[in-house]
Enzyme design. Structure first.
Site, PDB file in Angstrom:
ATOM      1  N   ALA A 158       0.832  -1.202   0.000  1.00 21.80           N
ATOM      2  CA  ALA A 158       0.000   0.000   0.000  1.00 21.80           C
ATOM      3  C   ALA A 158       0.866   1.251   0.000  1.00 21.80           C
ATOM      4  O   ALA A 158       1.224   1.763  -1.060  1.00 21.80           O
ATOM      5  CB  ALA A 158      -0.957  -0.034   1.192  1.00 21.80           C
ATOM      6  N   ARG A 159       1.238   1.742   1.187  1.00 19.84           N
ATOM      7  CA  ARG A 159       2.097   2.921   1.298  1.00 19.84           C
ATOM      8  C   ARG A 159       3.048   2.739   2.483  1.00 19.84           C
ATOM      9  O   ARG A 159       2.656   2.224   3.534  1.00 19.84           O
ATOM     10  CB  ARG A 159       1.271   4.200   1.487  1.00 19.84           C
ATOM     11  CG  ARG A 159       0.486   4.638   0.254  1.00 19.84           C
ATOM     12  CD  ARG A 159       1.417   5.031  -0.890  1.00 19.84           C
ATOM     13  NE  ARG A 159       0.702   5.521  -2.060  1.00 19.84           N
ATOM     14  CZ  ARG A 159       0.234   4.767  -3.033  1.00 19.84           C
ATOM     15  NH1 ARG A 159       0.395   3.440  -2.962  1.00 19.84           N
ATOM     16  NH2 ARG A 159      -0.381   5.302  -4.074  1.00 19.84           N
TER      17      ARG A 159
ATOM     18  N   ASP B 288       6.809  -3.404  -0.574  1.00 18.72           N
ATOM     19  CA  ASP B 288       6.862  -2.815  -1.910  1.00 18.72           C
ATOM     20  C   ASP B 288       6.882  -1.290  -1.861  1.00 18.72           C
ATOM     21  O   ASP B 288       7.156  -0.648  -2.873  1.00 18.72           O
ATOM     22  CB  ASP B 288       5.669  -3.299  -2.742  1.00 18.72           C
ATOM     23  CG  ASP B 288       5.722  -2.830  -4.192  1.00 18.72           C
ATOM     24  OD1 ASP B 288       6.785  -3.000  -4.817  1.00 18.72           O
ATOM     25  OD2 ASP B 288       4.706  -2.301  -4.690  1.00 18.72           O
TER      26      ASP B 288
ATOM     27  N   GLU C 206      10.416   7.724  -1.256  1.00 16.23           N
ATOM     28  CA  GLU C 206      10.778   7.034  -2.492  1.00 16.23           C
ATOM     29  C   GLU C 206      11.361   8.031  -3.485  1.00 16.23           C
ATOM     30  O   GLU C 206      10.899   9.173  -3.548  1.00 16.23           O
ATOM     31  CB  GLU C 206       9.543   6.331  -3.081  1.00 16.23           C
ATOM     32  CG  GLU C 206       9.001   5.240  -2.176  1.00 16.23           C
ATOM     33  CD  GLU C 206       7.781   4.537  -2.764  1.00 16.23           C
ATOM     34  OE1 GLU C 206       7.366   4.891  -3.901  1.00 16.23           O
ATOM     35  OE2 GLU C 206       7.246   3.646  -2.103  1.00 16.23           O
TER      36      GLU C 206
ATOM     37  N   HIS D  55       8.347  -0.535  -5.341  1.00 14.79           N
ATOM     38  CA  HIS D  55       7.005  -0.008  -5.633  1.00 14.79           C
ATOM     39  C   HIS D  55       6.543  -0.423  -7.034  1.00 14.79           C
ATOM     40  O   HIS D  55       6.226   0.397  -7.891  1.00 14.79           O
ATOM     41  CB  HIS D  55       6.964   1.521  -5.507  1.00 14.79           C
ATOM     42  CG  HIS D  55       5.581   2.046  -5.245  1.00 14.79           C
ATOM     43  ND1 HIS D  55       5.341   3.247  -4.633  1.00 14.79           N
ATOM     44  CD2 HIS D  55       4.348   1.517  -5.495  1.00 14.79           C
ATOM     45  CE1 HIS D  55       4.040   3.460  -4.527  1.00 14.79           C
ATOM     46  NE2 HIS D  55       3.423   2.410  -5.047  1.00 14.79           N
TER      47      HIS D  55
ATOM     48  N   GLY E 283       3.958  -2.716  -7.443  1.00 18.63           N
ATOM     49  CA  GLY E 283       2.646  -3.351  -7.351  1.00 18.63           C
ATOM     50  C   GLY E 283       1.758  -3.057  -8.543  1.00 18.63           C
ATOM     51  O   GLY E 283       1.038  -3.924  -9.034  1.00 18.63           O
TER      52      GLY E 283
END
Length: 309
Positions: A231-232, A256, A261, A279, A281
């Site tokens: 998610a975050r 992820d 970032e 990241h 996903g």
């Protein structure tokens, strides 16, 4: 008639969309940029009438928006808006459209890849083999395991279906959204953490959920369980998670997303039982093409409402 600038199309997907040709026939020209800073974003959009943003690759805080007097519309891919100052957009009469959750299949698949990888200790076995060590560490089957889903949106619903196909027991804690239509048991967060063999996070990053899995909550997780976060990054306390991984309290984790970032310094470098991805996903060719087509369709559908021609 106008200029459309696409920000963050690293994979060069947009030029191949037939919707680009449709807008060019209406008199629009296209520019592409990959800004690395706010000043880059301002420079890229200073003459743009419409901006297309690929996910959160370009941030739009107030001071950026106020330097873009020509901008009439932002067509955002995905449904996340944490990187946008929506108040500033409204004050400057800039229309915002979203493509919605077109990435659910890709996120669901990555989630289960991480779950299986953690339960069967893929990274630990890989590290042993890379050191020319033949060690067979027993893993765990998915059947009859409880998977606790934090959030119950589109992605969680699909994960629950796949989990049931594996003969798992999906449960959820639902902090936001309409309640009462759940097809799986709803638990309080503490009970979900204490009883789930796998916990997977699927909520948006809104202020009230920032650090929702703080140190206190993470230390309530069942011994030998697995945490997945696609998610975050700001939803969890990474330092507390690292302590649980290093101590062996958690079997593993799949991460992820990160608080900042791109990730420049890896805080998990001493955790052999973690699967890390940058990241990805939502990053499949199918999702990126859907993002392109729908974001361009949103522009076409809103052309009659744009006033600053």
């Amino acid at each position: 008639m106008g200029k459309i600038t696409v920000l963050g199309d690293f994979e060069k997907v947009f030029p191949s969309s037939p919707k680009v040709r449709e807008l060019e026939q209406k008199g629009y020209t296209f520019d592409y940029a990959e800004p690395r800073s706010d000043s880059d974003t301002v420079e890229a959009l200073k003459n743009a009438d419409i901006a297309i943003l690929v996910r959160e690759r370009a941030k739009m805080p107030r001071h950026v928006i106020e330097q873009l007097p020509n901008l009439q519309m932002i067509s955002q891919t995905g449904s996340g808006t944490a990187h946008l100052d929506k108040g500033a957009l409204e004050e400057n009469n800039i229309k915002l459209t979203l493509t919605g959750g077109t990435s659910a299949p890709s996120v669901v698949e990555l989630t289960f890849g991480m779950i299986i990888g953690c339960m069967r200790q893929f990274t630990v076995h890989r590290n042993h083999l890379m050191q020319e060590q033949w060690k067979q560490i027993p893993g765990f089957e998915l059947q009859h395991k409880r998977i606790g889903l934090i959030g119950y949106g589109e992605i969680s619903r699909e994960i629950a279906k796949v989990a049931q196909a594996f003969q798992m027991e999906p449960v959820t804690w639902r902090p936001t959204g309409e309640k009462g239509d759940e097809e799986i048991p709803v638990l309080e967060l503490d009970e979900l953490l204490a009883t789930s063999d796998i916990v997977s996070i699927h909520v948006r990053l809104v202020p009230e959920l920032k650090n929702v899995l703080n140190r206190e909550k993470l230390f309530k997780m069942k011994k030998g369980s697995v945490l997945i976060n696609t998610a975050r990054g700001a939803l969890i306390d990474n330092q507390a998670l690292i302590e649980l991984l290093e101590s062996g309290h958690l079997l593993g984790a799949g991460i992820d997303t990160y608080p900042e970032e791109p990730l420049t310094e890896n805080p998990f470098k001493n955790c052999p039982n973690v699967i890390l991805t940058p990241h990805i996903g939502y990053i499949t060719w199918e999702v990126l093409q859907r993002f392109a087509d729908i974001s361009l369709e949103n522009i076409i559908g809103n052309l009659p409402t744009l006033s600053k021609q």
